[in-house]
Design a protein around this motif. Structure first.
Motif, PDB file in Angstrom:
ATOM      1  N   PRO A   5       0.838  -1.218   0.000  1.00  0.00           N
ATOM      2  CA  PRO A   5       0.000   0.000   0.000  1.00  0.00           C
ATOM      3  C   PRO A   5       0.866   1.258   0.000  1.00  0.00           C
ATOM      4  O   PRO A   5       1.721   1.414   0.873  1.00  0.00           O
ATOM      5  N   PRO A   6       0.658   2.164  -0.973  1.00  0.00           N
ATOM      6  CA  PRO A   6       1.554   3.324  -1.102  1.00  0.00           C
ATOM      7  C   PRO A   6       1.198   4.484  -0.182  1.00  0.00           C
ATOM      8  O   PRO A   6       1.937   5.458  -0.112  1.00  0.00           O
ATOM      9  N   ASP A   7       0.047   4.364   0.528  1.00  0.00           N
ATOM     10  CA  ASP A   7      -0.485   5.548   1.219  1.00  0.00           C
ATOM     11  C   ASP A   7      -0.210   5.539   2.720  1.00  0.00           C
ATOM     12  O   ASP A   7      -0.911   6.179   3.486  1.00  0.00           O
ATOM     13  N   ARG A   8       0.789   4.799   3.153  1.00  0.00           N
ATOM     14  CA  ARG A   8       1.138   4.786   4.584  1.00  0.00           C
ATOM     15  C   ARG A   8       2.594   5.216   4.743  1.00  0.00           C
ATOM     16  O   ARG A   8       3.396   5.031   3.820  1.00  0.00           O
ATOM     17  N   THR A  48      11.558   5.398  -2.906  1.00  0.00           N
ATOM     18  CA  THR A  48      11.235   6.766  -2.490  1.00  0.00           C
ATOM     19  C   THR A  48      10.188   7.386  -3.431  1.00  0.00           C
ATOM     20  O   THR A  48       9.481   8.306  -3.050  1.00  0.00           O
ATOM     21  N   ASP A  49      10.067   6.857  -4.653  1.00  0.00           N
ATOM     22  CA  ASP A  49       8.994   7.332  -5.543  1.00  0.00           C
ATOM     23  C   ASP A  49       7.638   6.810  -5.077  1.00  0.00           C
ATOM     24  O   ASP A  49       6.617   7.454  -5.266  1.00  0.00           O
ATOM     25  N   ARG A  50       7.628   5.605  -4.484  1.00  0.00           N
ATOM     26  CA  ARG A  50       6.335   4.982  -4.162  1.00  0.00           C
ATOM     27  C   ARG A  50       5.695   5.556  -2.897  1.00  0.00           C
ATOM     28  O   ARG A  50       4.483   5.695  -2.823  1.00  0.00           O
ATOM     29  N   PHE A  51       6.528   5.888  -1.907  1.00  0.00           N
ATOM     30  CA  PHE A  51       5.948   6.317  -0.618  1.00  0.00           C
ATOM     31  C   PHE A  51       6.226   7.795  -0.392  1.00  0.00           C
ATOM     32  O   PHE A  51       7.304   8.293  -0.729  1.00  0.00           O
ATOM     33  N   SER A  52       5.245   8.470   0.241  1.00  0.00           N
ATOM     34  CA  SER A  52       5.442   9.924   0.396  1.00  0.00           C
ATOM     35  C   SER A  52       6.373  10.246   1.558  1.00  0.00           C
ATOM     36  O   SER A  52       7.023  11.277   1.564  1.00  0.00           O
TER      37      SER A  52
END
Ligand SMILES: C[S@@+](CC[C@H](N)C(=O)[O-])C[C@H]1O[C@@H](n2cnc3c(N)ncnc32)[C@H](O)[C@@H]1O
Length: 273
Positions: free
Chosen positions: A155-158, A184-188
């Motif tokens: 999940p990319p949103d955590r 680092t591109d996938r997770f904020s």
């Protein structure tokens, strides 16, 4: 003949990658049985008890009385950093890359909402699945970390905690760069914890270990130039906490090693992004 009620790991070939994972599992199990354990890896001790393998031969070969400490010290620092992150982000996603047979997912007792992914090569995960099952909040992925596809399963949103212990030195620099970029591109936001060998690592490995070490780095801050999103937080020698070793002669040995350039051979790094 296998021991009744135990998992048969007899087909793990001596010296194979899967074997090295059993070797470090065994060292963590031995260390957890020490009366003044540093890592307290009860899950490793339980796993070793469940596995039918020639542990006596492993004991003779690995000499845990001397070798369990470095493995425990390195893992304990990464555990401390991980626990700190999870304490601040109880809804994190954890990517434990090159997990081998490591039991970090269990010994850290992550908060209930954490989604933990243990990732390693398919053959290693196949072996790991003999010991553990996927369950709510815990999944294993059998893939090379250099394959871009597996990240789509996370999940990319955590907030992301990414731990790579004893892994990156076996990749090539272009693979490490590409992996860090994809992560680092996938997770904020998140943290990246990993150990690195010095730039002498690949040269020494050509002489002593058939060239299996393919990446070393002199100044890990160079990674900030590779990826502008990465921010260096801290670095410590893998054996920095040697004063925690309960045996006085071994403490002395580690103190002497710490006073030489051996101190900076294997270092632990912590970055934020
Ligand atoms: C030295 S072991 C360390 C295992 C574990 N982290 C530990 O500390 O016990 C290195 C692990 O990295 C894994 N590995 C090496 N290259 C990999 C790759 N490209 N993708 C996924 N895993 C890899 C190996 O299969 C092995 O399990």
């Amino acid at each position: 003949m296998t021991q009744e009620g135990k998992l048969d790991f007899g087909d793990v070939r001596w010296g194979s990658v899967e074997w090295t994972n059993l070797a470090t599992l065994y060292l963590r199990a031995c260390e957890s049985r020490s009366s003044r354990t540093i890592l307290g890896d009860d899950a490793a001790a339980e796993a070793v008890d469940r596995i039918d393998y020639d542990w006596a031969k492993m004991r003779r070969y690995m000499q845990p009385w001397a070798n369990q400490w470095l493995v425990a010290l390195r893992a304990a620092t990464l555990d401390d950093w991980s626990a700190d992150f999870l304490g601040r982000h109880p809804n994190a996603v954890v990517l434990h890359l090159g997990c081998g047979m490591d039991t970090r997912a269990f010994r850290l007792h992550p908060p209930q909402d954490v989604q933990w992914f243990d990732v390693d090569q398919p053959k290693v995960i196949e072996l790991r699945r003999k010991l553990y099952d996927d369950r709510d909040g815990y999944r294993m992925i059998g893939s090379s970390v250099t394959d871009p596809g597996w990240l789509d399963e996370t999940p990319p949103d955590r907030p992301a905690l990414i731990v790579a212990e004893g892994l990156l030195m076996y990749l090539h620099e272009d693979e490490v760069r590409a992996l860090i970029k994809r992560l680092t591109d996938r997770f904020s936001n998140g943290e990246l914890l990993f150990d690195t060998l010095s730039s002498a690592g690949p040269r020494l490995s050509k002489v002593f270990s058939k060239g299996i070490v393919t990446w070393g780095i002199r100044d890990v801050r160079e990674l900030e130039r590779w990826s502008p999103r990465l921010r260096f937080l801290e670095q410590t020698a893998a054996l920095a906490n040697y004063t925690r070793i309960p045996s006085a002669p071994l403490r002395l040995l580690y103190r002497l090693m710490s006073a030489t350039s051996a101190r900076n051979y294997d270092v632990l790094n912590r970055f934020a992004f």
